[in-house]
Design an enzyme around this catalytic site. Structure first.
Site, PDB file in Angstrom:
ATOM      1  N   LYS A 219       0.775  -1.055   0.016  1.00  0.00           N
ATOM      2  CA  LYS A 219      -0.067   0.059   0.062  1.00  0.00           C
ATOM      3  C   LYS A 219       0.820   1.341   0.025  1.00  0.00           C
ATOM      4  CE  LYS A 219      -2.158  -1.240   3.873  1.00  0.00           C
ATOM      5  NZ  LYS A 219      -1.588  -2.324   4.193  1.00  0.00           N
TER       6      LYS A 219
ATOM      7  N   ARG B 280      -9.681   0.551   9.412  1.00  0.00           N
ATOM      8  CA  ARG B 280      -9.030  -0.900   9.828  1.00  0.00           C
ATOM      9  C   ARG B 280     -10.242  -1.741  10.522  1.00  0.00           C
ATOM     10  NH1 ARG B 280      -3.353   0.243   9.432  1.00  0.00           N
ATOM     11  NH2 ARG B 280      -2.093  -1.851   9.752  1.00  0.00           N
TER      12      ARG B 280
ATOM     13  N   ARG C 232      11.844  -6.615   4.916  1.00  0.00           N
ATOM     14  CA  ARG C 232      11.648  -5.274   4.085  1.00  0.00           C
ATOM     15  C   ARG C 232      12.519  -4.187   5.197  1.00  0.00           C
ATOM     16  NH1 ARG C 232       5.293  -3.361   4.565  1.00  0.00           N
ATOM     17  NH2 ARG C 232       5.417  -3.442   7.015  1.00  0.00           N
TER      18      ARG C 232
ATOM     19  N   ARG D  98      11.600  -1.642  10.716  1.00  0.00           N
ATOM     20  CA  ARG D  98      10.419  -1.340  11.681  1.00  0.00           C
ATOM     21  C   ARG D  98      10.262  -2.480  12.670  1.00  0.00           C
ATOM     22  NH1 ARG D  98       4.834  -0.483   8.721  1.00  0.00           N
ATOM     23  NH2 ARG D  98       3.974  -1.346  10.358  1.00  0.00           N
TER      24      ARG D  98
ATOM     25  N   ARG E  47      -0.521  -9.209  13.047  1.00  0.00           N
ATOM     26  CA  ARG E  47      -1.097  -8.228  12.537  1.00  0.00           C
ATOM     27  C   ARG E  47      -1.866  -8.674  11.348  1.00  0.00           C
ATOM     28  NH1 ARG E  47       4.390  -5.537  11.152  1.00  0.00           N
ATOM     29  NH2 ARG E  47       3.357  -4.231   9.573  1.00  0.00           N
TER      30      ARG E  47
HETATM   31  P1  AMP Z   1       0.888   0.017   9.409  1.00  0.00           P
HETATM   32  O1  AMP Z   1       1.785   0.953   9.134  1.00  0.00           O
HETATM   33  O2  AMP Z   1      -0.145   0.393   8.669  1.00  0.00           O
HETATM   34  O3  AMP Z   1       1.346  -1.165   9.263  1.00  0.00           O
HETATM   35  O4  AMP Z   1       0.384   0.195  10.883  1.00  0.00           O
HETATM   36  C1  AMP Z   1       1.147  -0.148  12.102  1.00  0.00           C
HETATM   37  C2  AMP Z   1       0.400  -0.159  13.278  1.00  0.00           C
HETATM   38  O5  AMP Z   1      -0.167   1.097  13.474  1.00  0.00           O
HETATM   39  C3  AMP Z   1      -0.645  -1.215  13.515  1.00  0.00           C
HETATM   40  O6  AMP Z   1      -0.029  -2.407  13.563  1.00  0.00           O
HETATM   41  C4  AMP Z   1      -1.484  -0.630  14.535  1.00  0.00           C
HETATM   42  O7  AMP Z   1      -1.012  -1.030  15.899  1.00  0.00           O
HETATM   43  C5  AMP Z   1      -1.491   0.954  14.290  1.00  0.00           C
HETATM   44  N1  AMP Z   1      -2.445   1.327  13.285  1.00  0.00           N
HETATM   45  C6  AMP Z   1      -2.304   1.750  12.058  1.00  0.00           C
HETATM   46  N2  AMP Z   1      -3.477   2.200  11.578  1.00  0.00           N
HETATM   47  C7  AMP Z   1      -4.330   1.819  12.591  1.00  0.00           C
HETATM   48  C8  AMP Z   1      -5.896   2.076  12.365  1.00  0.00           C
HETATM   49  N3  AMP Z   1      -6.480   2.385  11.641  1.00  0.00           N
HETATM   50  N4  AMP Z   1      -6.590   1.704  13.643  1.00  0.00           N
HETATM   51  C9  AMP Z   1      -5.833   1.283  14.716  1.00  0.00           C
HETATM   52  N5  AMP Z   1      -4.566   1.050  14.820  1.00  0.00           N
HETATM   53  C10 AMP Z   1      -3.627   1.450  13.744  1.00  0.00           C
END
Ligand code: AMP
Length: 230
Positions: A13, A88, A127, A162, A173
């Site tokens: 994404k 989400r 990554r 990360r 996740r």
């Molecule tokens: P991402 O970078 O999109 O993989 O998000 C990393 C982490 O941020 C996720 O595993 C969640 O802990 C938190 N997070 C990101 N977006 C959301 C969301 N829309 N709602 C709740 N937690 C989020």
């Protein structure tokens, strides 16, 4: 263009959002990046969510929705935006719909990037990104030409991984995606704006599929040219 990129962690994404941001000149709003910036800057919000991101579970809706509402209020979102990682779950999708309705605007499309779990785990585990410009790399699929420098901006020894890109957290996740995020697909399908692309295709092809999905549908030609000889 008001767009959501939807897909499991590791679906690409962020990569596609960066390409679309350049093409359409609209901001890429990644909920995860906003949380990580807050953590990096030691803000009260960052302190609240740090352990949640480490565990790979979802930040409470109220915090997340308020953060996104503030971001969408910024002037750079006036002509559109690309949301990545938000919504989400169904409650967030409903809150977003309400938020946009209050502004008198609508989403143009929700693009689902479909990728199988086994591939996601391999993608995520290898990554890393350039800490200076954010360019993405992978141990197996996209190594920098010089292992100590970013191909794009030349930053030296500034690669970052990360902390939640480890096997145990990735599993949480992915489970979270299947149980909480996937149920928003029918929500957007019922609104007639859900498009699905094959996230396992090569990167350029995924971009082309997304661009094709975003093209306005041509209305059928009401006055087709007469057939030759007829
Ligand atoms: P991402 O970078 O999109 O993989 O998000 C990393 C982490 O941020 C996720 O595993 C969640 O802990 C938190 N997070 C990101 N977006 C959301 C969301 N829309 N709602 C709740 N937690 C989020």
């Amino acid at each position: 263009m008001r767009l959501i990129l939807l897909g499991p962690p590791g679906a690409g994404k962020g990569t596609q959002a960066r390409i679309l941001t350049d093409k359409y000149g609209i901001p890429h709003i990644a909920a995860g990046d906003l949380f990580r910036d807050n953590i990096k800057n030691g803000t009260p919000l960052g302190k609240k969510v740090e352990s949640i991101l480490k565990a790979g579970t979802l930040v409470p809706d109220e915090i997340t929705i308020n953060m996104i509402a503030d971001r969408l209020d910024q002037p750079d979102c006036k002509n559109g935006f690309i949301l990545d990682g938000f919504p989400r779950n169904v409650a967030q999708a409903e809150a977003l719909e309400k938020m946009l309705k209050a502004k008198g605007i609508k989403l143009d499309a929700v693009v689902q990037m479909a990728v199988k779990d086994a591939e996601l785990i391999e993608r995520i585990s290898g990554r890393f990104t350039c800490g200076a410009c954010g360019e993405g790399y992978h141990d197996k699929f996209k190594k920098p030409h010089d292992p100590h420098a970013c191909d794009k901006c030349g930053a030296k020894d500034d690669f970052v991984r990360r902390p939640d890109d480890n096997a145990a957290t990735v599993k949480t996740r992915l489970d979270t995606y299947h149980t909480q995020t996937a149920p928003i697909l029918p929500f957007y399908e019922s609104r007639g704006i859900l498009k699905t692309v094959n996230g396992m295709a090569p990167m350029n092809e995924v971009t082309n599929q997304i661009l094709a999905a975003l093209e306005p549908k041509k209305s059928p030609d009401r006055h087709p040219a007469p057939k030759k000889g007829g």
